[in-house]
Design a protein around this motif. Structure first.
Motif: not given
Length: 384
Positions: A151, A154, A163
């Motif tokens: 995460g 990204m 994302t």
């Protein structure tokens, strides 16, 4: 037997991807909301509203899962959540995030009780139940290691909005997989009104209130960490990838504990008390700045991994099988309540009092009360 094993494998696959996808947003949401101008108090309000809607859904979900089956309440929330995550990427301000996050919390509220109830039906005894929960916990922990890193990175690669588009799309793919491969093998029936089948009966079961009390303390501590660690991105100028790394240290500790299957032989209550004590002492070390933050988060993960399988096992041991959906629904509701209280309190007091200190006090108070209540129950069972 082979078919049962395949069905259980599909449950593990679905729950793994749910954990992976949901945790991708852990290091993302707080800086994303802050980018819209949300203060720490407003971020706390958003998290609290989400948890409140999740709690409401948990209370509704339990009886429905027992009555209508599990698969329905796994697949539909996944589709709904996927759409809401995509909408996060289209948000125009922090109030949009408040509404979308709250609706998503309600949708996902039906998911966890249904998934745990479905998984619990594949265990013949408490030891096998503990093993199944531990395996699921290990998969979830692997997701916890990978997801925050993914995460955080990204956001660097594609930005916040994209994302969330990825998260939502992945959730919809998981929902499609569950529709095709997940089987609700257990027979569902209408639960008649009798002792132990209603919420009041569940809460009056001797050991369950203690389990739920410990669950509240654990999730309060967890909620403080979820709030505070990503906020380092804002306060210390860390990247989302670095905050993702911090959560991964905690996940590694959890994975190590869950890999020791022999731990399931010990009393669930003993594991709950030991785990909560360890989490509280780790908070004390964090307040005192005795060790580096990565080490302390690793230790927190170790004790968290000790607690979660024990909690699920305690529920299946003490609640009648016909109301497992309700019992797990209440567990999820208590989890949500812990997050609500912790995020609200943390957002308000963090500039004046250490949220870690308050969480430490709550952990120790709950330990004391739980030990007292468990001792009282044990004394009542001794014949006079």
């Amino acid at each position: 037997m082979r078919e049962v094993t395949q069905d259980k494998l599909n449950i593990f696959i679905v729950m793994f991807f749910i954990s992976l996808i949901m945790r991708i947003q852990i290091p993302v949401f707080t800086p994303y909301a802050a980018a819209f101008g949300a203060s720490s108090i407003l971020i706390g309000v958003i998290i609290s509203v989400t948890s409140l809607s999740n709690l409401t859904g948990n209370l509704i979900a339990g009886p429905l899962v027992d009555r209508f089956g599990k698969k329905l309440f796994i697949t539909l929330p996944l589709f709904a959540s996927g759409g809401l995550f995509i909408a996060h990427g289209l948000a125009g301000d922090s109030m949009d995030l408040l509404v979308l996050h709250g609706l998503n919390g309600f949708a996902l509220a039906f998911l966890i009780p249904a998934a745990f109830t479905l998984l619990s039906g594949y265990a013949k005894n408490s030891r096998e139940q503990g093993k199944n929960i531990a395996i699921n916990g290990m998969l979830s922990t692997i997701a916890s290691i990978i997801a925050p890193l993914l995460g955080g990175q990204m956001v660097v690669w594609i930005g916040y909005a994209n994302t969330y588009f990825f998260i939502g799309t992945a959730m919809i793919f998981t929902a499609t997989y569950s529709v095709v491969f997940l089987k609700d093998r257990q027979v569902t029936s209408v639960i008649k009104h009798k002792q132990g089948s209603e919420g009041g009966g569940i809460l009056s079961t001797p050991n369950l209130p203690i389990v739920y009390l410990i669950a509240f303390a654990v999730m309060y501590i967890h909620g403080v960490l979820i709030f505070e660690i990503p906020y380092l991105t804002v306060e210390r100028g860390l990247s989302t990838f670095q905050t993702g790394q911090l959560f991964s240290y905690m996940a590694i500790g959890t994975f190590i504990t869950l890999s020791f299957f022999f731990i399931n032989r010990f009393s669930p209550f003993l594991r709950l008390m030991t785990g909560l004590f360890g989490m509280s002492m780790t908070l004390f070390a964090l307040i005192s700045d005795l060790l580096q933050l990565p080490v302390l988060l690793f230790m927190m993960g170790v004790f968290f991994g000790l607690i979660m399988p024990a909690m699920a096992t305690s529920i299946t041991e003490n609640a009648p099988k016909a109301v497992h959906g309700r019992a797990f629904g209440y567990m999820s509701a208590i989890f949500s309540l812990g997050i609500i209280v912790s995020s609200s309190v943390t957002g308000i007091i963090r500039d004046t009092v250490s949220p870690y200190f308050v969480a430490f006090l709550i952990g120790m108070i709950v330990l004391t009360i739980s030990g007292y209540l468990k001792g009282g129950i044990s004394l009542q069972k001794v014949p006079t």
